[in-house]
Write a protein that holds these residues in place. Sequence first.
Motif, PDB file in Angstrom:
ATOM      1  N   GLY A 271       0.780  -1.226   0.000  1.00 37.55           N
ATOM      2  CA  GLY A 271       0.000   0.000   0.000  1.00 37.55           C
ATOM      3  C   GLY A 271       0.815   1.282   0.000  1.00 37.55           C
ATOM      4  O   GLY A 271       0.253   2.367   0.034  1.00 37.55           O
ATOM      5  N   HIS A 272       2.139   1.184  -0.030  1.00 43.90           N
ATOM      6  CA  HIS A 272       2.992   2.374  -0.034  1.00 43.90           C
ATOM      7  C   HIS A 272       3.671   2.500  -1.394  1.00 43.90           C
ATOM      8  O   HIS A 272       4.285   1.556  -1.869  1.00 43.90           O
ATOM      9  CB  HIS A 272       4.061   2.297   1.061  1.00 43.90           C
ATOM     10  N   MET A 273       3.567   3.685  -1.998  1.00 47.11           N
ATOM     11  CA  MET A 273       4.167   3.938  -3.297  1.00 47.11           C
ATOM     12  C   MET A 273       5.652   4.262  -3.123  1.00 47.11           C
ATOM     13  O   MET A 273       6.035   5.053  -2.269  1.00 47.11           O
ATOM     14  CB  MET A 273       3.471   5.107  -3.988  1.00 47.11           C
ATOM     15  N   HIS A 274       6.480   3.604  -3.922  1.00 42.14           N
ATOM     16  CA  HIS A 274       7.926   3.830  -3.917  1.00 42.14           C
ATOM     17  C   HIS A 274       8.347   4.227  -5.326  1.00 42.14           C
ATOM     18  O   HIS A 274       7.898   3.630  -6.300  1.00 42.14           O
ATOM     19  CB  HIS A 274       8.681   2.569  -3.494  1.00 42.14           C
ATOM     20  N   THR A 275       9.224   5.216  -5.431  1.00 45.19           N
ATOM     21  CA  THR A 275       9.712   5.615  -6.748  1.00 45.19           C
ATOM     22  C   THR A 275      10.816   4.670  -7.180  1.00 45.19           C
ATOM     23  O   THR A 275      11.538   4.117  -6.359  1.00 45.19           O
ATOM     24  CB  THR A 275      10.250   7.058  -6.740  1.00 45.19           C
ATOM     25  N   LYS A 276      10.954   4.503  -8.488  1.00 48.01           N
ATOM     26  CA  LYS A 276      11.998   3.638  -9.040  1.00 48.01           C
ATOM     27  C   LYS A 276      13.297   4.423  -9.134  1.00 48.01           C
ATOM     28  O   LYS A 276      13.291   5.621  -9.417  1.00 48.01           O
ATOM     29  CB  LYS A 276      11.613   3.146 -10.433  1.00 48.01           C
ATOM     30  N   GLU A 277      14.404   3.726  -8.902  1.00 46.27           N
ATOM     31  CA  GLU A 277      15.721   4.339  -9.023  1.00 46.27           C
ATOM     32  C   GLU A 277      16.688   3.310  -9.598  1.00 46.27           C
ATOM     33  O   GLU A 277      16.758   2.187  -9.107  1.00 46.27           O
ATOM     34  CB  GLU A 277      16.230   4.794  -7.653  1.00 46.27           C
ATOM     35  N   VAL A 278      17.422   3.671 -10.624  1.00 44.02           N
ATOM     36  CA  VAL A 278      18.436   2.790 -11.190  1.00 44.02           C
ATOM     37  C   VAL A 278      19.670   2.901 -10.302  1.00 44.02           C
ATOM     38  O   VAL A 278      20.250   3.974 -10.164  1.00 44.02           O
ATOM     39  CB  VAL A 278      18.776   3.177 -12.638  1.00 44.02           C
ATOM     40  N   LEU A 279      20.064   1.786  -9.694  1.00 42.67           N
ATOM     41  CA  LEU A 279      21.199   1.793  -8.774  1.00 42.67           C
ATOM     42  C   LEU A 279      22.518   1.559  -9.485  1.00 42.67           C
ATOM     43  O   LEU A 279      23.540   2.118  -9.121  1.00 42.67           O
ATOM     44  CB  LEU A 279      21.002   0.729  -7.691  1.00 42.67           C
TER      45      LEU A 279
END
Length: 107
Positions: A28-36
Amino acid sequence: MILVYFAAIALATVQAAEEKCDGVTINGHMHTKEVLKTNVDSPYQFSIDYTTNTLFFSYSTHTKDERFQLAYLNLDNKEFNTVSAIKDGFASAVDQDKGKKQKKLIY
């Protein structure tokens, strides 16, 4: 009746806005995508050391001498390095209670 109508419109608007977000929802929590890290083929077997915020993983090398490479990435400063002392390193584990890294080879 009008209150139900406005509630339905508000709910539809929120759902439409969430669908447009480029991220992922977990519990239920939105997380942004990040290229590591780029240019790493097929990373897998992830483990994280929460005391140092370091991500350990292995990836495919496609070389004859060494099929896998064990690596780590500091999530705070994005420092990336490989664990060269372990040849064909496939998996890692972190003892979260003691903060000790336990590296194991799996053939």
